[in-house]
Design a protein around this motif. Structure first.
Motif, PDB file in Angstrom:
ATOM      1  N   ALA A  84       0.802  -1.400  -0.005  1.00  8.00           N
ATOM      2  CA  ALA A  84      -0.132  -0.120  -0.032  1.00  8.00           C
ATOM      3  C   ALA A  84       0.774   1.132   0.008  1.00  8.00           C
ATOM      4  CB  ALA A  84      -0.946   0.194   1.196  1.00  8.00           C
ATOM      5  N   PHE A  85       0.738   2.289  -0.936  1.00  5.88           N
ATOM      6  CA  PHE A  85       1.571   3.399  -1.234  1.00  5.88           C
ATOM      7  C   PHE A  85       0.896   4.198  -0.302  1.00  5.88           C
ATOM      8  CE2 PHE A  85       3.021   2.308  -5.808  1.00  5.88           C
ATOM      9  CZ  PHE A  85       4.170   1.807  -5.132  1.00  5.88           C
ATOM     10  N   THR A  86       1.633   5.183   0.404  1.00  2.00           N
ATOM     11  CA  THR A  86       1.329   6.273   1.204  1.00  2.00           C
ATOM     12  C   THR A  86       1.149   7.687   0.299  1.00  2.00           C
ATOM     13  OG1 THR A  86       3.576   6.848   1.780  1.00  2.00           O
ATOM     14  CG2 THR A  86       2.251   5.308   3.294  1.00  2.00           C
ATOM     15  N   LEU A  87       0.681   8.610   0.723  1.00  2.00           N
ATOM     16  CA  LEU A  87       0.899   9.962  -0.157  1.00  2.00           C
ATOM     17  C   LEU A  87       2.285  10.137  -0.461  1.00  2.00           C
ATOM     18  CD1 LEU A  87      -0.141  12.181  -1.247  1.00  2.00           C
ATOM     19  CD2 LEU A  87      -0.170  13.480   0.883  1.00  2.00           C
ATOM     20  N   LEU A  88       3.316   9.954   0.463  1.00  2.00           N
ATOM     21  CA  LEU A  88       4.756  10.474   0.039  1.00  2.00           C
ATOM     22  C   LEU A  88       5.239   9.396  -1.044  1.00  2.00           C
ATOM     23  CD1 LEU A  88       7.149  11.886   0.644  1.00  2.00           C
ATOM     24  CD2 LEU A  88       7.650  10.451   2.560  1.00  2.00           C
ATOM     25  N   ASP A  89       4.507   8.134  -1.061  1.00  2.00           N
ATOM     26  CA  ASP A  89       5.240   7.130  -1.832  1.00  2.00           C
ATOM     27  C   ASP A  89       4.718   7.438  -3.399  1.00  2.00           C
ATOM     28  OD1 ASP A  89       6.309   5.484   0.091  1.00  2.00           O
ATOM     29  OD2 ASP A  89       4.417   4.188   0.352  1.00  2.00           O
ATOM     30  N   VAL A  90       3.471   8.068  -3.448  1.00  2.00           N
ATOM     31  CA  VAL A  90       2.952   8.239  -4.622  1.00  2.00           C
ATOM     32  C   VAL A  90       3.579   9.518  -5.183  1.00  2.00           C
ATOM     33  CG1 VAL A  90       0.873   9.015  -5.822  1.00  2.00           C
ATOM     34  CG2 VAL A  90       0.699   7.279  -4.338  1.00  2.00           C
ATOM     35  N   LEU A  91       3.817  10.649  -4.077  1.00  2.00           N
ATOM     36  CA  LEU A  91       4.520  11.824  -4.700  1.00  2.00           C
ATOM     37  C   LEU A  91       6.047  11.589  -5.149  1.00  2.00           C
ATOM     38  CD1 LEU A  91       3.288  14.390  -1.952  1.00  2.00           C
ATOM     39  CD2 LEU A  91       2.392  14.152  -4.315  1.00  2.00           C
ATOM     40  N   GLU A  92       6.632  10.698  -4.445  1.00  2.00           N
ATOM     41  CA  GLU A  92       7.913  10.118  -4.983  1.00  2.00           C
ATOM     42  C   GLU A  92       7.889   9.600  -6.481  1.00  2.00           C
ATOM     43  OE1 GLU A  92      11.117  10.824  -3.583  1.00  2.00           O
ATOM     44  OE2 GLU A  92      10.083  11.891  -1.739  1.00  2.00           O
ATOM     45  N   LEU A  93       6.955   8.934  -6.801  1.00  2.00           N
ATOM     46  CA  LEU A  93       6.859   8.338  -8.114  1.00  2.00           C
ATOM     47  C   LEU A  93       6.484   9.351  -9.241  1.00  2.00           C
ATOM     48  CD1 LEU A  93       4.936   5.145  -7.195  1.00  2.00           C
ATOM     49  CD2 LEU A  93       7.343   5.033  -7.910  1.00  2.00           C
ATOM     50  N   LEU A  94       5.855  10.338  -8.828  1.00  2.00           N
ATOM     51  CA  LEU A  94       5.284  11.463  -9.801  1.00  2.00           C
ATOM     52  C   LEU A  94       6.773  12.324 -10.427  1.00  2.00           C
ATOM     53  CD1 LEU A  94       2.225  12.695  -8.352  1.00  2.00           C
ATOM     54  CD2 LEU A  94       2.555  11.471 -10.422  1.00  2.00           C
ATOM     55  N   PRO A  95       6.928  12.304 -11.669  1.00  2.00           N
ATOM     56  CA  PRO A  95       8.003  13.531 -12.072  1.00  2.00           C
ATOM     57  C   PRO A  95       7.497  14.642 -11.484  1.00  2.00           C
ATOM     58  CG  PRO A  95       6.568  12.738 -13.951  1.00  2.00           C
ATOM     59  CD  PRO A  95       5.910  12.196 -12.740  1.00  2.00           C
ATOM     60  N   LYS A  96       8.788  15.549 -11.037  1.00  2.00           N
ATOM     61  CA  LYS A  96       8.723  16.776 -10.575  1.00  2.00           C
ATOM     62  C   LYS A  96       8.385  17.849 -11.547  1.00  2.00           C
ATOM     63  CE  LYS A  96       9.343  14.726  -6.957  1.00  2.00           C
ATOM     64  NZ  LYS A  96       8.588  13.495  -6.972  1.00  2.00           N
ATOM     65  N   GLU A  97       8.752  17.523 -12.837  1.00  2.00           N
ATOM     66  CA  GLU A  97       8.541  18.387 -13.982  1.00  2.00           C
ATOM     67  C   GLU A  97       8.251  17.510 -15.413  1.00  2.00           C
ATOM     68  OE1 GLU A  97      11.411  21.600 -16.357  1.00  2.00           O
ATOM     69  OE2 GLU A  97      12.357  20.232 -14.943  1.00  2.00           O
ATOM     70  N   ILE A  98       7.132  18.075 -16.204  1.00  2.00           N
ATOM     71  CA  ILE A  98       7.114  17.569 -17.400  1.00  2.00           C
ATOM     72  C   ILE A  98       7.152  18.462 -18.606  1.00  2.00           C
ATOM     73  CG2 ILE A  98       5.160  16.818 -19.039  1.00  2.00           C
ATOM     74  CD1 ILE A  98       3.711  15.423 -16.421  1.00  2.00           C
ATOM     75  N   LYS A  99       7.908  17.962 -19.429  1.00  2.00           N
ATOM     76  CA  LYS A  99       8.256  18.788 -20.773  1.00  2.00           C
ATOM     77  C   LYS A  99       7.608  18.456 -21.820  1.00  2.00           C
ATOM     78  CE  LYS A  99      13.016  19.832 -19.124  1.00  2.00           C
ATOM     79  NZ  LYS A  99      14.405  19.646 -19.446  1.00  2.00           N
ATOM     80  N   THR A 100       6.916  19.294 -22.527  1.00  2.00           N
ATOM     81  CA  THR A 100       6.043  19.012 -23.651  1.00  2.00           C
ATOM     82  C   THR A 100       6.390  20.121 -24.851  1.00  2.00           C
ATOM     83  OG1 THR A 100       4.353  20.716 -23.103  1.00  2.00           O
ATOM     84  CG2 THR A 100       4.102  18.241 -22.409  1.00  2.00           C
TER      85      THR A 100
END
Length: 133
Positions: free
Chosen positions: A60-76
């Motif tokens: 089970a992921f916590t909020l911090l686990d999920v935030l760690e997986l998300l990219p901090k920046e997206i380039k398009t």
């Protein structure tokens, strides 16, 4: 307050091919004796060893686990969007933004908005899963 993603949300991430072995928490049925009625409980993942984990635990992921997986920046193309979180009078929102929003998810629970963003990032291949990791 919701502390971790649900079993259904975790199974959905596993179906995407996301490695969930580094989750902070685990869902398990406790007690697991035959003569007692088990209840679902949330425990620390690192306190259980193999093969017990495989038989009795769902990461089970916590909020911090999920935030760690998300990219901090997206380039398009020529634009850069940064991960931001905020709350209005009713809901949390998590988005990638510059001056305008690129993508946004809202929920009463920040962890659910972050989960929706993680699913979108996996679908859009901003988060690599499976063999691409």
């Amino acid at each position: 307050m919701k502390q971790a993603l649900s079993i259904e949300q975790m199974k959905h991430l596993q179906e995407f091919g996301l490695d969930t072995s580094d989750a902070s928490m685990t869902w398990m049925l406790y007690p697991y004796e035959e003569d007692k009625q088990p209840k679902l409980s949330l425990r620390e993942w690192n306190t259980f060893k193999e093969p017990f984990r495989i038989q009795h635990c769902i990461p089970a992921f916590t909020l911090l686990d999920v935030l760690e997986l998300l990219p901090k920046e997206i380039k398009t193309g020529t634009d850069n969007y940064w991960l931001t979180m905020s709350h209005d009078s009713e809901k949390w929102y998590i988005c990638y933004s510059e001056f305008d929003y690129y993508k946004e998810f809202r929920s009463h629970s920040l962890i659910d908005a972050a989960y929706d963003m993680l699913c979108w990032c996996i679908e859009e291949e901003y988060v690599k899963v499976g063999e691409d990791e």
